[in-house]
Design a protein around this motif. Structure first.
Motif, short mmCIF file in Angstrom:
data_model
loop_
_atom_site.label_atom_id
_atom_site.label_comp_id
_atom_site.label_asym_id
_atom_site.label_seq_id
_atom_site.Cartn_x
_atom_site.Cartn_y
_atom_site.Cartn_z
N CYS A 1 0.83 -1.21 0.00
CA CYS A 1 0.00 0.00 0.00
C CYS A 1 0.87 1.26 0.00
CB CYS A 1 -0.93 0.01 1.22
SG CYS A 1 -2.31 -1.14 1.08
N GLU A 2 1.90 1.24 0.81
CA GLU A 2 2.81 2.39 0.88
C GLU A 2 3.50 2.62 -0.46
OE1 GLU A 2 6.44 3.61 3.79
OE2 GLU A 2 4.81 2.45 4.71
N GLU A 3 3.92 1.53 -1.07
CA GLU A 3 4.60 1.60 -2.38
C GLU A 3 3.71 2.28 -3.43
OE1 GLU A 3 5.90 -1.60 -5.85
OE2 GLU A 3 5.66 -2.31 -3.78
N TYR A 4 2.41 1.98 -3.39
CA TYR A 4 1.48 2.49 -4.40
C TYR A 4 0.72 3.75 -3.96
CZ TYR A 4 2.16 -1.99 -6.84
OH TYR A 4 2.68 -3.07 -7.49
N GLY A 5 0.98 4.24 -2.76
CA GLY A 5 0.28 5.43 -2.29
C GLY A 5 -1.18 5.18 -1.95
N VAL A 6 -1.46 3.97 -1.46
CA VAL A 6 -2.83 3.57 -1.12
C VAL A 6 -2.97 3.57 0.40
CG1 VAL A 6 -4.53 1.69 -1.24
CG2 VAL A 6 -2.99 2.13 -3.20
N CYS A 7 -4.04 4.18 0.91
CA CYS A 7 -4.29 4.20 2.35
C CYS A 7 -4.69 2.80 2.82
CB CYS A 7 -5.41 5.19 2.67
SG CYS A 7 -5.89 5.23 4.41
N PHE A 8 -4.11 2.35 3.93
CA PHE A 8 -4.48 1.07 4.53
C PHE A 8 -5.40 1.35 5.72
CE2 PHE A 8 -4.05 -2.34 7.62
CZ PHE A 8 -4.18 -3.48 6.84
N GLN A 9 -6.57 0.71 5.73
CA GLN A 9 -7.55 0.91 6.80
C GLN A 9 -7.84 -0.42 7.50
OE1 GLN A 9 -11.64 1.92 5.60
NE2 GLN A 9 -11.70 3.45 7.23
N ALA A 10 -7.97 -0.36 8.82
CA ALA A 10 -8.18 -1.58 9.62
C ALA A 10 -9.65 -1.87 9.86
CB ALA A 10 -7.49 -1.43 10.97
N TYR A 11 -9.99 -3.16 9.81
CA TYR A 11 -11.25 -3.61 10.41
C TYR A 11 -10.94 -4.76 11.35
CZ TYR A 11 -11.76 -7.61 7.08
OH TYR A 11 -11.59 -8.77 6.37
N SER A 12 -11.91 -5.14 12.16
CA SER A 12 -11.71 -6.20 13.19
C SER A 12 -10.53 -5.90 14.10
CB SER A 12 -11.53 -7.57 12.54
OG SER A 12 -12.79 -8.14 12.27
N SER A 13 -10.43 -4.65 14.54
CA SER A 13 -9.32 -4.23 15.41
C SER A 13 -9.29 -4.99 16.73
CB SER A 13 -9.42 -2.73 15.70
OG SER A 13 -9.24 -1.99 14.52
N LEU A 14 -10.45 -5.53 17.14
CA LEU A 14 -10.52 -6.25 18.42
C LEU A 14 -10.47 -7.76 18.23
CD1 LEU A 14 -13.35 -4.14 20.15
CD2 LEU A 14 -10.96 -3.55 19.77
N GLY A 15 -10.17 -8.21 16.98
CA GLY A 15 -10.10 -9.65 16.73
C GLY A 15 -11.40 -10.35 17.08
#
Length: 291
Positions: free
Chosen positions: A195-209
């Motif tokens: 994502c960093e390489e391509y300039g894409v934002c990474f967003q989290a889901y299931s932060s609490l597992g």
């Protein structure tokens, strides 16, 4: 990340738009009562981002709740960031129809961010090469609606590094965001690097597992030391790395608690202790088998 110390902290997408770093996940919020209670509580607590999907079957309820409660909180449509997702049953030739259905269900004029929810297609084997051409066809439809301004940004969810590289080689409009499972037991190092390489934002889901991580001994110890809830610690761990989060809840008190992420900082030691839990553990569906 913006320097604001409130819940209005945001990340800059490659479209030039700021997206709130904190959003409310609406999975399983199906009844009008639950949706209204959650949206009202979230707006009051400072949430300005809401995440839905065609498969959640609640886009219409979310749209109605926002129309009802935005004026109550002195807000307009432009003050909130709405995400929804194309269902895998609409992957391929039905993508345009699926996306237009989402637009119609939400009935908010436009969608701020629309994602391909899953790299596979409903009814196809994960090894079927048709999955790849269906993804490409879906992306072309999303690009068209993006060009018309109906989808302000487009992106993907649950894509692996291989799926991301494939998309980047063929797309005219690059994805603004990749949404995936992310928590201390799944640090997603390679995916975030892509994502960093391509300039894409990474967003989290299931932060609490899926709720399992709130009773992890290390998480509990860190939370006790900084006098915070385990959920706040898990969400703060992501936000402190500049990663947007989407905690979901229908409980107004919990919704308010989950927003209290910006008035404390985890020490480097605590951050390292949490990151050291990484073991590749996935609590959600695994897309790595989809070709």
């Amino acid at each position: 990340m913006s320097s604001s110390s409130s819940t209005t902290q945001s990340v800059l997408l490659n479209t030039g738009v700021q997206m709130p770093i904190l959003g409310l996940g609406t999975y399983k919020l199906v009844s009008p009562e639950d949706m209204c209670r959650a949206v009202d509580a979230a707006l009051a607590a400072g949430y300005r981002s809401f995440d839905s999907a065609a498969v959640y079957q609640n886009e219409a309820e979310l749209g109605r709740a926002l129309k009802k409660f935005l004026p109550k909180h002195g807000l307009t449509r432009e003050d909130v960031f709405i995400t929804s997702k194309l269902g895998s049953m609409d992957q391929g030739e039905r993508a345009m129809e699926g996306a237009l259905h989402s637009l119609s269900q939400l009935d908010l004029g436009y969608i701020d961010l629309y994602l391909i929810h899953w790299p596979g297609t409903n009814g196809l084997e994960v090894t079927d090469p048709q999955n790849s051409s269906n993804r490409a066809q879906s992306w072309t439809a999303l690009e068209e609606l993006h060009g018309q301004g109906k989808l302000k940004a487009i992106g993907v969810s649950n894509y692996t590094p291989a799926h991301m590289r494939e998309l980047m080689q063929s797309c005219k409009t690059p994805p603004a965001l990749l949404q995936d499972e992310f928590h201390p037991k799944l640090c997603q190092t390679e995916l975030r690097s892509v994502c960093e390489e391509y300039g894409v934002c990474f967003q989290a889901y299931s932060s609490l597992g899926k709720g399992e991580l709130v009773t992890d001994p290390v998480v509990m110890e860190v939370a006790k030391n900084c006098e915070r809830t385990t959920a706040q610690v898990l969400l703060r761990w992501a936000v402190q790395q500049g990663i947007p989060v989407l905690p979901k809840s229908s409980n107004p008190d919990r919704i308010k608690d989950n927003a209290r992420l910006f008035d404390f900082t985890l020490s480097d030691t605590d951050m390292d202790r949490l990151s050291a839990l990484d073991c590749g553990r996935k609590y959600c569906r695994d897309a790595s088998l989809v070709v």
